[in-house]
Design a protein around this motif. Structure first.
Motif, mmCIF file in Angstrom:
data_model
loop_
_atom_site.group_PDB
_atom_site.id
_atom_site.type_symbol
_atom_site.label_atom_id
_atom_site.label_comp_id
_atom_site.label_asym_id
_atom_site.label_seq_id
_atom_site.Cartn_x
_atom_site.Cartn_y
_atom_site.Cartn_z
ATOM 1 N N SER A 1 -2.480 -6.467 -1.417
ATOM 2 C CA SER A 1 -1.043 -6.247 -1.321
ATOM 3 C C SER A 1 -0.341 -7.595 -1.376
ATOM 4 O O SER A 1 -0.658 -8.492 -0.602
ATOM 5 C CB SER A 1 -0.723 -5.519 -0.022
ATOM 6 N N LEU B 1 1.769 -3.577 -4.665
ATOM 7 C CA LEU B 1 0.376 -3.222 -4.433
ATOM 8 C C LEU B 1 -0.384 -3.650 -5.678
ATOM 9 O O LEU B 1 -0.230 -3.068 -6.745
ATOM 10 C CB LEU B 1 0.249 -1.721 -4.192
ATOM 11 N N ALA C 1 -3.489 1.224 -8.802
ATOM 12 C CA ALA C 1 -2.273 0.439 -8.610
ATOM 13 C C ALA C 1 -1.378 0.586 -9.839
ATOM 14 O O ALA C 1 -1.864 0.853 -10.939
ATOM 15 C CB ALA C 1 -2.625 -1.025 -8.369
ATOM 16 N N TYR D 1 -2.766 0.513 2.218
ATOM 17 C CA TYR D 1 -2.314 -0.539 3.126
ATOM 18 C C TYR D 1 -3.443 -1.116 3.955
ATOM 19 O O TYR D 1 -4.521 -0.526 4.088
ATOM 20 C CB TYR D 1 -1.180 -0.040 4.024
ATOM 21 N N GLY E 1 1.474 -3.344 2.515
ATOM 22 C CA GLY E 1 1.052 -2.525 1.383
ATOM 23 C C GLY E 1 2.052 -1.422 1.129
ATOM 24 O O GLY E 1 3.256 -1.609 1.321
ATOM 25 N N VAL F 1 6.925 -0.105 -0.388
ATOM 26 C CA VAL F 1 5.981 -1.216 -0.461
ATOM 27 C C VAL F 1 6.597 -2.404 0.271
ATOM 28 O O VAL F 1 7.732 -2.777 -0.013
ATOM 29 C CB VAL F 1 5.670 -1.595 -1.925
#
Lengths: 404, 404, 404
Positions: free
Chosen positions: A40, A59, A83, C93, C107, C141
């Motif tokens: 992240s 991400l 992702a 995350y 994340g 995010v």
């Protein structure tokens, strides 16, 4: 498998720890490892509004993975990445390994070319690849023969693949041609008695093939700086007369080296890519080149290696364990063939050279988690109106990574 | 679950071996199986540049899977496929199974119609389906009731689904109508004392419903030969006046049979699909038909079955084990309704008939890995300019498959 | 990890049961849980052809998940969703949790705002969210700091995120601004001796930031009724002059409460979202508001909670166990800012208010499987030609859910 068995079948094995999570039969002929990588990021840019990208959280990688062995002779790996903008299949391959000296791998996997590309993504020194990686293939679909000779003093890999644009990964062939790709990598002093030389690795990789693009799939790359902003594109339009496509020979060469000893790591890579391009009735053979040199030093708590730093202890302040800290720096550059301008690329929008400097710090909480802070400055030559230079990019990246 | 438990809870079970990898509670009320299928292909064509497809390497299936049971009464299956062009969800269903004679399944799964379609993809005789499979539904979303009676002497399945174009899988209903689909399959001699008859299976499947397509979702199929090149499409345009859409009744019928005995396997399938189509003010009821007959023989090392060959031993040359080898052949054909031309399909681009012959060889390294080599020749009637025939397609496919 | 170990390393732990499937090291420092959620729906509408949606079967959620802990200090969660129209990454995350009072999460994950949004999807009272959830962010995010104080008497969460349109989840920032989001939630009587008060929770959440949309990413929401039919959209066109985009401040406020005691559950949530919008040279600050109130009662077999009903026994008729049954009702409404019409939304196509009533019944076969039947009636004000009202929507939803 484990119910009242016909006599003494030993029970399956379970594993959970720093090395990951796995199930296997007692004889190890059947193994399944469950893996995952999560990265992240936060990306911030020093420049103002004129830049292309945005400050953003992101991400970057989301990669659950199944890998293992069946019947003691066939390995498999299913690594996905969900992702945004990632290719859903990263690795999808089957490997037969009768002996260590000879393995056959079939499916989709990393092409045997780029030094930085072949490093595990969990071990990358900087959050994003250096410029040479944008000239070598990413994943390829095909077949590869490889092996380690004389205890990894020499490793080889050679394969036939669909072929990809520079820096790219193509799932399907857009022409009928296969591309041959290969790499030799030596650790000449691995069996030496001089400890300081054992960690030296030298390699040479290359590809050769032909590629023919189409209006929909030009097979031409888009080049990005480390901050992931595009600085070079070929001209495209709505017809083949206005669009640059691959149109003939494509070959690459990449000498490469690394050196790891104790806390110190050094990696150097050069890559050149030569490709025949066409736009309407104009044709040219263009050669781009890129290079990088990076160095890293583990301040405390671990040992450097190509596969990444493994801290001696996980973070546990109550016992005086602080994980490991590593610092690094990188210099990287890319030079576009001057013949690309202005027929195949627009000099007022595409730069002809990029050079970047960066610094990075990693804190390894354990072998499974690390925090990264980096800054990278990329200067460009050309790429702006009236012969000017594209504004310098200064990118601050933070990354949190967990892997198992 | 496993820490100092209140007295004698038996520990969970772990399994790792040829049958796969699984965790389960000691009483088997809770089970989780981790599965995966990976198929990597190489496709080569004998013809020159005039063909539609390219020689290519291809990751054909990439299917990590979770399946299992909760509370001893509900089964679940989550099978994804991230290969290019695959539907991300293959199977996503929940099944209640109070008794073997009656199960209720809800979600997305294989429609209870095609014989070859219902076979596990790891057991397919040829790398790609025969032509009848392009006339029956692939996966459907809906509800199904099924059961095995009298020890599988008779099996039934009947369900209500969204309805799909022929050969297709639709995630959402494009009209308000459900499609009824069902299949009866008998092993009339399963309880016979004549061993040679036990492996005979006879079935009849069909669907009935109405479908109404739209400009964006015509609900009309595209027909492909085994080499995956399209040989028939309905006319499409930018308006409904120029585009063929489903517009009324749609029913299918498929008599089917197989026979497996020792090393021998035979499968036969016929499928007919009748659909009301419309283009502007023109309407017609068109019926396409397709058939296939295949036979296979295990040369050594295993036994044939609808679920695939299980070799007696995994490859282990040092002990004289070479896995298993199977050979097979297939004849397949498809005939488009002549009334489709020229109002609904262009006779100079779409063929009215396809006939193919193929041969295949499999080498089973173990029950979890096989190598496949096949060749298939498909000849067409019509589909070229001036009343000519579309060029014959000759496709060589190789496949490496790993599954667990 | 488990082979002839250097003395007495205790073996890893395996778990399989109602709480799911997991592997962990003996000291619990390394844990991996394998989870999954599958929801399969049938949607039917009472109205005729004039409505927007279709009666359909639908795979609503398909969510395999890896979650766990590495090195005893970093949690991770990789939850994907491959159902049609779902975002492939739901949760991705990493969380550091030095102490229960302070956790850092980085994340993609659920924004700390909506009460119903933050409830596990397996516990949702109705198949689809109430109207307030369409005004608060979905996943974001970014980075979040959170903790539970005084044994969850008070919980807090505050974070910096990319920012999303109302009801949405954005993977990348479309401007350079971060959005701050936070939530305080109290169980003021958790430590009280009055049992009936312990299950009361009160909270306040909000967001503040700026958002600037573009022609391609307007950052403006589309509002849907519970039957998932759109009843409000902003005007869009092919140029910025004809398209409404976010253009400045965006803030939200949401007071919220729940109460769970024995078989009874009550949830109440209000949300207001204020956003600066622009269309060509016109600008306005618009505020939409939404509310919901729901109540549920477990008829037999279980206890209500925010995390869902856990039946006392799984279905086992032979022992007189019938799982659990829960009934519920919900009232929900949403009011669009009247200033939105007609400059930013078309009053003949977009409604200015929606109000819905619904009833639901759940049958829990076990803690891992439930069947749901619901009906929901939504009436609209405006949204039809000549000042008329959009037709009332009556939606019947069935759902089968399995989770582990």
């Amino acid at each position: 498998q484990q119910e009242p068995a016909p006599a003494a079948t030993p029970p399956p094995l379970l594993s959970a720890g720093p090395e990951g999570f796995s199930l296997s039969s007692a004889d190890k002929q059947y193994q399944l490892k469950l893996r995952g990588i999560l990265q992240s990021d936060a990306r911030f840019f020093a420049q103002g509004k004129e830049r292309a990208g945005n400050n953003t959280f992101l991400l970057r990688r989301f990669q659950p993975t199944f890998e293992g062995t069946v019947a003691g002779l066939v390995d498999f790996r299913l690594q996905m990445d969900l992702a945004p903008n990632a290719q859903p299949v990263q690795d999808g391959y089957v490997e037969l390994h009768p002996v260590r000296e000879f393995r056959v791998r079939v499916g989709k996997f990393k092409a045997p070319v780029g030094l930085e590309r072949l490093q595990p993504v969990t071990a990358m020194l900087f959050p994003e690849f250096a410029l040479p990686t944008s000239l070598v293939p990413n994943r390829e679909v095909g077949i590869q023969f490889s092996g380690d000779l004389s205890g990894s003093v020499l490793s080889y890999a050679v394969g036939a693949f669909n072929g990809s644009p520079d820096g790219g990964a193509a799932d399907l062939n857009v022409d009928d041609n296969v591309e041959l790709e290969g790499r030799l990598f030596a650790h000449p002093f691995r069996k030496s008695t001089v400890e300081a030389l054992k960690g030296l690795g030298l390699g040479l990789a290359g590809t050769v093939g032909s590629e023919y693009g189409t209006l929909g799939a030009t097979q031409e790359p888009t080049l990005r700086a480390e901050g992931q902003q595009t600085f070079f594109t070929y001209l495209t339009g709505t017809t083949l007369d206005a669009t640059v496509v691959a149109s003939g020979r494509h070959y690459r060469l990449s000498p490469q080296a690394y050196y790891f000893h104790g806390p110190l790591g050094v990696m150097a890579e050069y890559a050149t890519s030569t490709q025949d391009v066409r736009r309407g009735s104009d044709e040219a053979r263009l050669t781009h080149g890129a290079w990088q040199l990076s160095a890293s030093y583990v301040l405390f708590g671990g040992k450097a290696s190509y596969e990444g730093v493994k801290p001696f202890h996980s973070l546990l302040p109550s016992e005086g364990h602080w994980g490991a800290v590593e610092l690094g720096a990188r210099y990287s550059g890319l030079r576009v063939d001057p013949k690309a301008f202005p027929l195949y690329a627009d000099p007022s929008r595409s730069a002809n050279e990029a050079q970047s400097w960066g610094a990075v710090a990693h804190w390894y909480l354990s072998g499974n988690a690390r925090l990264t802070f980096s800054v990278e400055r990329t200067a460009f030559s050309g790429g702006a109106a009236d012969g000017g230079d594209r504004p310098t990019e200064i990118a601050f990246f933070n990354r949190v990574q967990a892997s198992f």
